[in-house]
Write a protein that holds these residues in place. Structure first.
Motif, PDB file in Angstrom:
ATOM      1  N   ARG A   4       0.823  -1.207   0.000  1.00 45.13           N
ATOM      2  CA  ARG A   4       0.000   0.000   0.000  1.00 45.13           C
ATOM      3  C   ARG A   4       0.858   1.259   0.000  1.00 45.13           C
ATOM      4  O   ARG A   4       0.543   2.240  -0.644  1.00 45.13           O
ATOM      5  CB  ARG A   4      -0.942  -0.035   1.208  1.00 45.13           C
ATOM      6  N   SER A   5       1.949   1.249   0.740  1.00 47.39           N
ATOM      7  CA  SER A   5       2.815   2.429   0.816  1.00 47.39           C
ATOM      8  C   SER A   5       4.211   2.006   1.245  1.00 47.39           C
ATOM      9  O   SER A   5       4.452   0.858   1.572  1.00 47.39           O
ATOM     10  CB  SER A   5       2.236   3.442   1.814  1.00 47.39           C
ATOM     11  N   GLY A   6       5.108   2.977   1.242  1.00 48.35           N
ATOM     12  CA  GLY A   6       6.470   2.712   1.693  1.00 48.35           C
ATOM     13  C   GLY A   6       7.371   2.210   0.583  1.00 48.35           C
ATOM     14  O   GLY A   6       7.100   2.382  -0.598  1.00 48.35           O
ATOM     15  N   THR A   7       8.450   1.580   0.979  1.00 47.47           N
ATOM     16  CA  THR A   7       9.450   1.066   0.041  1.00 47.47           C
ATOM     17  C   THR A   7       8.819   0.000  -0.857  1.00 47.47           C
ATOM     18  O   THR A   7       8.169  -0.909  -0.358  1.00 47.47           O
ATOM     19  CB  THR A   7      10.631   0.450   0.815  1.00 47.47           C
ATOM     20  N   PRO A   8       9.008   0.085  -2.175  1.00 45.72           N
ATOM     21  CA  PRO A   8       8.436  -0.913  -3.089  1.00 45.72           C
ATOM     22  C   PRO A   8       8.946  -2.329  -2.799  1.00 45.72           C
ATOM     23  O   PRO A   8      10.098  -2.523  -2.417  1.00 45.72           O
ATOM     24  CB  PRO A   8       8.902  -0.451  -4.467  1.00 45.72           C
ATOM     25  N   SER A   9       8.074  -3.297  -3.011  1.00 47.74           N
ATOM     26  CA  SER A   9       8.414  -4.702  -2.748  1.00 47.74           C
ATOM     27  C   SER A   9       9.631  -5.153  -3.537  1.00 47.74           C
ATOM     28  O   SER A   9      10.491  -5.856  -3.012  1.00 47.74           O
ATOM     29  CB  SER A   9       7.233  -5.603  -3.099  1.00 47.74           C
ATOM     30  N   TRP A  10       9.704  -4.772  -4.815  1.00 47.81           N
ATOM     31  CA  TRP A  10      10.818  -5.225  -5.653  1.00 47.81           C
ATOM     32  C   TRP A  10      12.146  -4.711  -5.109  1.00 47.81           C
ATOM     33  O   TRP A  10      13.165  -5.405  -5.197  1.00 47.81           O
ATOM     34  CB  TRP A  10      10.627  -4.799  -7.111  1.00 47.81           C
ATOM     35  N   LEU A  11      12.140  -3.529  -4.520  1.00 47.43           N
ATOM     36  CA  LEU A  11      13.368  -2.952  -3.992  1.00 47.43           C
ATOM     37  C   LEU A  11      13.815  -3.681  -2.727  1.00 47.43           C
ATOM     38  O   LEU A  11      15.010  -3.916  -2.520  1.00 47.43           O
ATOM     39  CB  LEU A  11      13.165  -1.463  -3.728  1.00 47.43           C
ATOM     40  N   ILE A  12      12.869  -4.074  -1.902  1.00 45.04           N
ATOM     41  CA  ILE A  12      13.195  -4.843  -0.699  1.00 45.04           C
ATOM     42  C   ILE A  12      13.757  -6.211  -1.093  1.00 45.04           C
ATOM     43  O   ILE A  12      14.747  -6.677  -0.520  1.00 45.04           O
ATOM     44  CB  ILE A  12      11.969  -4.983   0.210  1.00 45.04           C
ATOM     45  N   CYS A  13      13.129  -6.858  -2.087  1.00 42.84           N
ATOM     46  CA  CYS A  13      13.635  -8.150  -2.561  1.00 42.84           C
ATOM     47  C   CYS A  13      15.024  -8.007  -3.171  1.00 42.84           C
ATOM     48  O   CYS A  13      15.891  -8.859  -2.963  1.00 42.84           O
ATOM     49  CB  CYS A  13      12.670  -8.749  -3.577  1.00 42.84           C
ATOM     50  N   PHE A  14      15.248  -6.932  -3.922  1.00 41.32           N
ATOM     51  CA  PHE A  14      16.566  -6.672  -4.503  1.00 41.32           C
ATOM     52  C   PHE A  14      17.616  -6.528  -3.400  1.00 41.32           C
ATOM     53  O   PHE A  14      18.695  -7.118  -3.484  1.00 41.32           O
ATOM     54  CB  PHE A  14      16.513  -5.414  -5.374  1.00 41.32           C
ATOM     55  N   TYR A  16      17.477  -7.756  -0.436  1.00 37.78           N
ATOM     56  CA  TYR A  16      17.652  -9.064   0.192  1.00 37.78           C
ATOM     57  C   TYR A  16      18.652  -9.906  -0.605  1.00 37.78           C
ATOM     58  O   TYR A  16      19.556 -10.513  -0.029  1.00 37.78           O
ATOM     59  CB  TYR A  16      16.305  -9.777   0.302  1.00 37.78           C
ATOM     60  N   VAL A  17      18.513  -9.929  -1.921  1.00 37.17           N
ATOM     61  CA  VAL A  17      19.436 -10.698  -2.766  1.00 37.17           C
ATOM     62  C   VAL A  17      20.846 -10.123  -2.667  1.00 37.17           C
ATOM     63  O   VAL A  17      21.818 -10.868  -2.527  1.00 37.17           O
ATOM     64  CB  VAL A  17      18.938 -10.728  -4.224  1.00 37.17           C
ATOM     65  N   SER A  25      24.252 -11.714   7.421  1.00 40.45           N
ATOM     66  CA  SER A  25      23.612 -12.813   8.149  1.00 40.45           C
ATOM     67  C   SER A  25      22.295 -12.407   8.808  1.00 40.45           C
ATOM     68  O   SER A  25      21.646 -13.231   9.428  1.00 40.45           O
ATOM     69  CB  SER A  25      24.568 -13.359   9.207  1.00 40.45           C
ATOM     70  N   SER A  26      21.899 -11.147   8.666  1.00 35.17           N
ATOM     71  CA  SER A  26      20.634 -10.703   9.260  1.00 35.17           C
ATOM     72  C   SER A  26      20.065  -9.527   8.479  1.00 35.17           C
ATOM     73  O   SER A  26      20.773  -8.876   7.709  1.00 35.17           O
ATOM     74  CB  SER A  26      20.846 -10.290  10.717  1.00 35.17           C
ATOM     75  N   VAL A  27      18.770  -9.263   8.695  1.00 35.50           N
ATOM     76  CA  VAL A  27      18.151  -8.118   8.020  1.00 35.50           C
ATOM     77  C   VAL A  27      18.700  -6.806   8.566  1.00 35.50           C
ATOM     78  O   VAL A  27      18.681  -5.797   7.872  1.00 35.50           O
ATOM     79  CB  VAL A  27      16.606  -8.153   8.105  1.00 35.50           C
ATOM     80  N   ALA A  31      19.918  -3.862   6.120  1.00 36.71           N
ATOM     81  CA  ALA A  31      19.458  -2.475   6.230  1.00 36.71           C
ATOM     82  C   ALA A  31      20.658  -1.535   6.374  1.00 36.71           C
ATOM     83  O   ALA A  31      20.674  -0.450   5.783  1.00 36.71           O
ATOM     84  CB  ALA A  31      18.504  -2.327   7.413  1.00 36.71           C
ATOM     85  N   ASP A  32      21.663  -1.951   7.136  1.00 34.94           N
ATOM     86  CA  ASP A  32      22.886  -1.151   7.274  1.00 34.94           C
ATOM     87  C   ASP A  32      23.618  -1.033   5.945  1.00 34.94           C
ATOM     88  O   ASP A  32      24.159   0.026   5.608  1.00 34.94           O
ATOM     89  CB  ASP A  32      23.825  -1.758   8.321  1.00 34.94           C
ATOM     90  N   LEU A  33      23.624  -2.114   5.175  1.00 37.28           N
ATOM     91  CA  LEU A  33      24.273  -2.112   3.864  1.00 37.28           C
ATOM     92  C   LEU A  33      23.619  -1.079   2.946  1.00 37.28           C
ATOM     93  O   LEU A  33      24.298  -0.382   2.205  1.00 37.28           O
ATOM     94  CB  LEU A  33      24.190  -3.504   3.240  1.00 37.28           C
ATOM     95  N   ALA A  34      22.303  -0.958   3.034  1.00 34.92           N
ATOM     96  CA  ALA A  34      21.576   0.007   2.197  1.00 34.92           C
ATOM     97  C   ALA A  34      21.951   1.443   2.533  1.00 34.92           C
ATOM     98  O   ALA A  34      21.850   2.324   1.686  1.00 34.92           O
ATOM     99  CB  ALA A  34      20.074  -0.190   2.351  1.00 34.92           C
ATOM    100  N   GLU A  35      22.407   1.678   3.751  1.00 34.55           N
ATOM    101  CA  GLU A  35      22.803   3.022   4.157  1.00 34.55           C
ATOM    102  C   GLU A  35      24.272   3.315   3.859  1.00 34.55           C
ATOM    103  O   GLU A  35      24.674   4.470   3.811  1.00 34.55           O
ATOM    104  CB  GLU A  35      22.549   3.215   5.651  1.00 34.55           C
ATOM    105  N   LYS A  36      25.072   2.270   3.653  1.00 32.19           N
ATOM    106  CA  LYS A  36      26.517   2.454   3.464  1.00 32.19           C
ATOM    107  C   LYS A  36      26.946   2.395   2.004  1.00 32.19           C
ATOM    108  O   LYS A  36      27.863   3.099   1.609  1.00 32.19           O
ATOM    109  CB  LYS A  36      27.272   1.392   4.259  1.00 32.19           C
ATOM    110  N   ASP A  37      26.312   1.552   1.214  1.00 29.48           N
ATOM    111  CA  ASP A  37      26.689   1.382  -0.189  1.00 29.48           C
ATOM    112  C   ASP A  37      26.152   2.550  -1.011  1.00 29.48           C
ATOM    113  O   ASP A  37      24.983   2.915  -0.908  1.00 29.48           O
ATOM    114  CB  ASP A  37      26.120   0.060  -0.710  1.00 29.48           C
TER     115      ASP A  37
END
Length: 71
Positions: A4-14, A16-17, A25-27, A31-37
């Protein structure tokens, strides 16, 4: 899978991969990787990604029903 709202599903799956490939080894680490890369940071710029965003997405009952289905 539509949200319904927020971060798109495809982006979360991307993310994750990418996290699996990066040996996260954890979500929390994902999430930290998304802030550093630099590339991931640019992709997630419109949304604030937190650990609970990924946790909620991957614990929903809909995930198992829809993730393996092709559209």
């Amino acid at each position: 899978m539509m949200k319904r709202s927020g971060t798109p599903s495809w982006l979360i799956c991307f993310l994750y991969v990418v996290g699996l490939v990066s040996h996260c080894s954890s979500v929390v680490q994902m999430a930290d990787l998304a802030e550093k890369d630099a590339l991931l940071k640019a992709m997630f710029k419109p949304w604030k990604l937190a650990q609970y965003t990924m946790s909620r997405f991957f614990t929903t009952s809909l995930l198992g029903e829809h993730l393996g289905k092709s559209v």
